[in-house]
Design an enzyme around this catalytic site. Structure first.
Site, short mmCIF file in Angstrom:
data_model
loop_
_atom_site.label_atom_id
_atom_site.label_comp_id
_atom_site.label_asym_id
_atom_site.label_seq_id
_atom_site.Cartn_x
_atom_site.Cartn_y
_atom_site.Cartn_z
N HIS A 87 103.02 76.95 6.15
CA HIS A 87 104.31 77.58 5.82
C HIS A 87 104.08 78.94 5.16
CE1 HIS A 87 103.05 75.42 2.19
NE2 HIS A 87 103.71 76.35 1.51
N HIS A 89 105.90 81.71 2.13
CA HIS A 89 106.93 82.04 1.12
C HIS A 89 107.23 83.53 1.24
CE1 HIS A 89 105.77 78.19 -0.36
NE2 HIS A 89 104.58 78.60 -0.76
N GLU A 94 101.79 83.13 -4.37
CA GLU A 94 101.18 81.86 -4.78
C GLU A 94 99.66 82.02 -4.95
OE1 GLU A 94 102.16 78.51 -2.29
OE2 GLU A 94 101.24 77.10 -3.70
N HIS A 133 100.06 79.75 5.13
CA HIS A 133 98.97 79.07 4.42
C HIS A 133 99.13 77.57 4.44
CE1 HIS A 133 102.14 79.66 1.42
NE2 HIS A 133 101.64 78.61 0.78
#
Ligand SMILES: *[C@@H]1O[C@H](CO)[C@@H](O)[C@H](O)[C@H]1NC(C)=O
Ligand SMILES: *[C@@H]1O[C@H](CO)[C@@H](O)[C@H](O)[C@H]1NC(C)=O
Ligand SMILES: *[C@@H]1O[C@H](CO)[C@@H](O)[C@H](O)[C@H]1NC(C)=O
Ligand SMILES: *[C@@H]1O[C@H](CO)[C@@H](O)[C@H](O)[C@H]1NC(C)=O
Ligand SMILES: *[C@@H]1O[C@H](CO)[C@@H](O)[C@H](O)[C@H]1NC(C)=O
Length: 369
Positions: A87, A89, A94, A133
């Site tokens: 997925h 973001h 992150e 990732h």
């Protein structure tokens, strides 16, 4: 008008009411709902949730940090499959840090070549925004530490997970898995999570051609030579001890190893570093008051920290201290070598200030005198 002796009593009484905080006031089981100084011991409840065999804890949350950052940990057994479906973001930066054990991390930005690394203790992966990732846990006693900016991303896990408490504070629930331990949401589940800034990338095929912990093999250094921090907007990896290092000699020795500087953070307005601290006495530890929130997580040794008017707390491996913006604190090590992961809300935290007043340094250890 009160007689002066009574006035004296009244003011003495007020003094008693304002008596200093105790260590018990500082130590919490769960991150609070608004910023205040606190310490959460390793494996305390920390709003724990389970997702499959993975146990997530949140020691700094959006609400507890004034939405500066989230600090979390994931303990889980080895798994034969991905820990989460691939997925992106769009709004959250992150960071993956290997606290102990082993896991594999994949990252791909746009149409650039897919990167994969095997992370062991102290290794780090930087998943900037809009990077596809995923990860896989490889050893039974693994703990990933995550830093996500801005704060508040824990809401995703609260939504997906099952609240968890235990009397023993066991790192994760010991339970036989059947080999295909499907963890994290299913394909259709993950596609419905866009309101949490999770965009499924179900076409992503994680490469499995790692040699000596890395793929691609010939254009990456992994536990072999220096790692530089990435260009702005690009994911990158730093093996433990192979990144840039700075020595600050102002108050004992401190070695700062930046993982995210203002250059990589861009507009996300934070920094992330490890800091290794030599033995020092309390009287020589300087007082810091910062414009942004800060957190320390102990990686090795014992961190002594005094926040505001609380007594000195002594933090062991995995314990977390949180300091709100503009609250004074000092920290030091009473043992020979203490190493912490340090998160700064804003770009003028302890790590950047130590680097500015330090010098470039080639080693993970202090001078001998
Ligand atoms: C789970 O815990 C949170 C606090 O961490 C609480 O707000 C929520 O109500 C709990 N949910 C359930 C189903 O118990
Ligand atoms: C991430 O991608 C989205 C959608 O393409 C875009 O709107 C956003 O600006 C990108 N974010 C960054 C930081 O590049
Ligand atoms: C293995 O576990 C997964 C996830 O819990 C479950 O969907 C599957 O049915 C299990 N398989 C067997 C053979 O028990
Ligand atoms: C992997 O590591 C071994 C031991 O250091 C080395 O001999 C070998 O050349 C490495 N393989 C590649 C492809 O770099
Ligand atoms: C960055 O964070 C610091 C500390 O919270 C704050 O003082 C500053 O205004 C922020 N800067 C921007 C551009 O948001």
């Amino acid at each position: 008008m009160l007689p002066s002796s009574l006035l004296l009593l009244v003011s003495l009484g007020a003094g008693l009411v304002q008596s200093k905080h105790t260590l018990d006031d500082l130590y919490l089981e769960n991150a609070p709902s608004s910023p205040r100084p606190y310490v959460i011991p390793h494996y305390a409840n920390s709003h724990a949730v389970t997702i499959g065999s993975q146990l997530y804890r949140f020691t700094v949350t959006g609400p507890s940090s004034g939405h500066a950052f989230t600090l979390m940990s994931t303990n889980a057994p080895a798994s034969g499959s991905l820990g989460v479906l691939p997925h992106i973001h769009r709004a959250h930066y992150e960071n993956f840090f290997a606290f102990k054990g082993r896991f594999q991390l994949w990252a791909q930005k746009d149409k650039k070549e897919q990167q994969a690394r095997l992370l062991t203790q102290g290794d780090y992966g930087s998943v900037v925004r809009n990077t596809t990732h995923t990860f896989q846990i490889l050893d039974p006693d693994t703990e990933m530490v995550g830093v996500i900016v801005p704060g508040g991303f824990e809401d995703l896990f609260y939504n997906l997970g099952t609240n968890y408490t235990s009397r023993t504070d066991t790192p994760y629930v010991p339970k036989a898995t059947n080999g295909s331990a499907a963890t994290g949401p299913s394909g259709s589940g993950i596609s419905s999570l866009q309101k949490f800034d999770v965009y499924a990338q179900l076409d992503f095929q994680p490469r499995r051609d790692l040699v000596n912990g890395t793929a691609p093999v010939f254009s990456s250094e992994w536990h072999t030579d220096a790692n530089t921090l990435g260009a702005p907007g690009e994911p990158y990896f730093v093996a433990n001890g192979y990144g840039p290092k700075y020595l600050n000699s102002q108050h004992g020795y401190q070695i700062v190893q930046p993982l995210v500087t203002p250059k990589q953070a861009q507009d996300t307005n934070y920094t992330l570093s490890t800091i290794s601290i030599s033995r020092q006495t309390k009287t020589h530890a300087p007082s810091w008051t910062l414009a942004g929130a800060a957190a320390f997580e102990v990686l090795e040794g014992v961190l002594s920290i005094q926040i505001d008017d609380y007594p000195v707390a002594r933090l062991n491996m995995g314990d977390v201290a949180f300091i709100p913006a503009r609250v004074p604190f000092s920290y030091y090590s009473e043992v020979a070598f203490t190493k912490v992961l340090y998160v700064s809300g804003g770009t003028k935290g302890v790590d950047q200030q130590l680097v500015q007043r330090g010098k470039s340094w080639d080693f993970v250890t202090f001078p001998t005198s």
